[in-house]
Scaffold this active site. Structure first.
Site, mmCIF file in Angstrom:
data_model
loop_
_atom_site.group_PDB
_atom_site.id
_atom_site.type_symbol
_atom_site.label_atom_id
_atom_site.label_comp_id
_atom_site.label_asym_id
_atom_site.label_seq_id
_atom_site.Cartn_x
_atom_site.Cartn_y
_atom_site.Cartn_z
ATOM 1 N N HIS A 22 3.081 14.519 -0.161
ATOM 2 C CA HIS A 22 2.460 15.771 -0.600
ATOM 3 C C HIS A 22 3.551 16.827 -0.721
ATOM 4 C CE1 HIS A 22 -1.611 14.267 0.047
ATOM 5 N NE2 HIS A 22 -1.225 13.816 1.214
ATOM 6 N N LEU A 27 2.208 6.482 -5.112
ATOM 7 C CA LEU A 27 3.334 6.989 -5.888
ATOM 8 C C LEU A 27 2.927 8.125 -6.814
ATOM 9 C CD1 LEU A 27 5.257 3.669 -6.625
ATOM 10 C CD2 LEU A 27 5.371 5.193 -4.638
ATOM 11 N N ARG A 28 1.633 8.464 -6.828
ATOM 12 C CA ARG A 28 1.099 9.700 -7.412
ATOM 13 C C ARG A 28 1.150 9.799 -8.934
ATOM 14 N NH1 ARG A 28 -1.780 10.511 -2.988
ATOM 15 N NH2 ARG A 28 -0.660 11.440 -1.232
ATOM 16 N N ASP A 68 1.242 2.855 3.622
ATOM 17 C CA ASP A 68 0.348 3.948 3.224
ATOM 18 C C ASP A 68 1.168 5.216 2.965
ATOM 19 O OD1 ASP A 68 -1.958 5.266 2.529
ATOM 20 O OD2 ASP A 68 -2.714 5.503 4.572
ATOM 21 N N ASN A 77 -5.493 5.950 -6.901
ATOM 22 C CA ASN A 77 -6.208 7.233 -6.784
ATOM 23 C C ASN A 77 -5.324 8.377 -7.277
ATOM 24 O OD1 ASN A 77 -4.561 6.809 -4.497
ATOM 25 N ND2 ASN A 77 -5.718 8.297 -3.290
ATOM 26 N N PHE A 110 -4.372 14.839 4.095
ATOM 27 C CA PHE A 110 -4.029 13.688 4.914
ATOM 28 C C PHE A 110 -2.829 12.976 4.298
ATOM 29 C CE2 PHE A 110 -8.622 14.255 5.475
ATOM 30 C CZ PHE A 110 -8.761 14.192 6.860
ATOM 31 N N HIS A 133 0.844 -1.210 0.000
ATOM 32 C CA HIS A 133 0.000 0.000 0.000
ATOM 33 C C HIS A 133 0.872 1.251 0.000
ATOM 34 C CE1 HIS A 133 -3.726 2.129 1.950
ATOM 35 N NE2 HIS A 133 -3.154 2.871 1.018
ATOM 36 N N HIS A 140 -4.965 -0.146 6.222
ATOM 37 C CA HIS A 140 -4.555 0.733 7.340
ATOM 38 C C HIS A 140 -5.476 0.652 8.565
ATOM 39 C CE1 HIS A 140 -7.476 3.131 5.173
ATOM 40 N NE2 HIS A 140 -6.612 3.585 4.288
#
Length: 439
Positions: free
Chosen positions: A317, A61-62, A313, A92, A331, A58, A240
């Protein structure tokens, strides 16, 4: 770098236990011998620990679309530094990973980068909108290892039931972010005395427990409707885990024999909601940091096997995003580079958590959840391995991260057990700069 290397007097630790010293010969992408041999290079590994490569089920890596936060190159380099040989990336992104062409493109790019191996998770529903299912068969054929709408909760129980059914047809687990949106509402931290005192909107532990209870009931329903000629059972993976009550529900489900697995993140094993007294968004994560009682229960669940594995997780950012106030900041915590030394220090050194069990939760545990074969320290096994230095101690320095996210709730913590070398199929993907390999 690739070529034969002999690790002399290295301590072997894998899921079977602490097996003491050996002379490990690595070459041709595998472990050639445990009793020495001729090699191009020899390393005196006395005092170091060799274990199977870590597997993260999990991570965010964007890529595609959010490369300002992270990209495959920086994320997979961060993974290799953290001792990870394998990473499951969440879908996502922008747009979400919901087409087989995108899955195949990510895998191809990751192979060209040549760091940790990438195993993309694909969206369970189109656009992660929770309505129309994606094409499980085509996504599996493209290389997806899991279906999930992570980042969003699956509000439609019927869609989740169908998703579990279809995913099972192709041997794919379905992973869920188990939070009841109606109970969570706008919570930015755990609901309790600290949130009340600070006047901040809280996210109650009941939000997690209520959704886990519902999702387990969906698994029971899908099993009841399953035909006798079904090739695979549905597999539900709870992401998570953060609460003692959620753990209790999963324990009960496993005792019934339900096909459910779960993971816990390093932050939920080492930090509690009191950290938010500082109002520092570095501690803002979803699900939120909980109470000390929750933390203790999760450690026990990890110990007794109720919790199957560690999932970082990893959620990078930009600095500007994370430096907003606690309400507006996103988050997420980046943790690929510190997860193992953090838990080696906080659980093994400080609490006596068995080292072989801890390593199993980083290696065999996640591989089992995803249906991958384990890697053991035996002749002929794949040389996707991690070399650890249990004696070196250094402070967490986010400025030096390979990840684009240069912040950490553990900044300044002094940790031991840092990875110093990582191999993927015998290929060196990380060597610590201070670590010289003799000829």
């Amino acid at each position: 770098m690739q070529g034969e290397i002999l690790l002399k007097n290295v301590r072997l630790v894998d899921a079977s236990g602490d097996r003491g010293p050996a002379d490990v010969l690595i070459g041709e992408g595998k472990i050639l011998a445990l009793d020495g041999g001729n090699a191009q290079r020899t390393l005196d590994a006395s005092g170091l620990i060799l274990c199977p490569g870590f597997f993260d089920p999990h991570a965010h890596l964007r890529e595609p679309g959010q490369e300002v936060k992270e990209d495959l190159e920086t994320g997979l380099a961060a993974a290799a530094r953290g001792g990870y040989t394998d990473v499951v990336s969440m879908p996502n992104t922008t747009p979400p990973v919901d087409h087989p062409e995108v899955v195949a493109a990510l895998i191809k790019k990751a192979r060209q980068i040549g760091q940790a191996r990438l195993h993309p998770a694909a969206a369970l529903t189109q656009g992660q909108e929770g309505q129309l299912l994606t094409e499980a068969k085509l996504l599996k054929e493209a290389g997806a290892v899991m279906l999930t709408d992570d980042g969003k909760t699956n509000e439609d129980a019927g869609v989740l039931a169908l998703g579990l059914t279809y995913a099972a047809s192709w041997g794919l687990p379905v992973s869920v972010h188990a939070e009841d949106a109606g109970l969570r509402r706008g919570g930015v931290m755990n609901e309790g005395p600290v949130s009340f005192r600070l006047g901040l909107p809280g996210n109650p532990s009941a939000a997690e427990a209520a959704r886990i209870a519902r999702d387990l009931e969906i698994v029971r329903y899908v099993l009841e409707r399953q035909t006798q000629d079904a090739r695979h059972d549905p597999r539900l993976h709870i992401q998570h885990l953060s609460t003692a009550r959620g753990l209790q529900l999963i324990r009960q489900a496993k005792a019934e024999g339900l096909p459910v697995t779960t993971e816990v993140g390093p932050h939920h094993l080492t930090l509690t909601h009191e950290r938010l007294e500082s109002l520092d968004p570095v501690y803002k994560v979803a699900p939120p940091l909980r109470t000390q009682a929750d933390l203790e229960a999760l450690i026990q669940g990890l110990l007794d096997g109720s919790i199957d594995c560690i999932g970082t997780d990893h959620a990078p950012h930009t600095q500007a995003e994370k430096e907003q106030d606690l309400i507006r900041a996103p988050f997420g915590i980046p943790s690929l580079e510190v997860a193992f030394p953090l838990l080696y220090t906080e659980l093994y050194l400080k609490r006596g958590f068995p080292l072989a069990t801890l390593i199993e939760r980083f290696t065999d545990g996640p591989r089992r959840v995803l249906g991958f074969r384990p890697i053991h320290l035996e002749e002929g096994h794949e040389a996707s391995l991690t070399l650890l230095d249990p004696k070196s101690e250094r402070a967490v320095d986010p400025a030096g991260f390979a990840s684009k996210a240069k912040f950490s709730p553990w900044a300044g913590w002094r940790l031991s057990g840092w990875p110093v070398m990582t191999w993927v199929e015998g290929r060196e993907v990380f060597v610590h700069p201070s670590f010289a390999v003799g000829a």
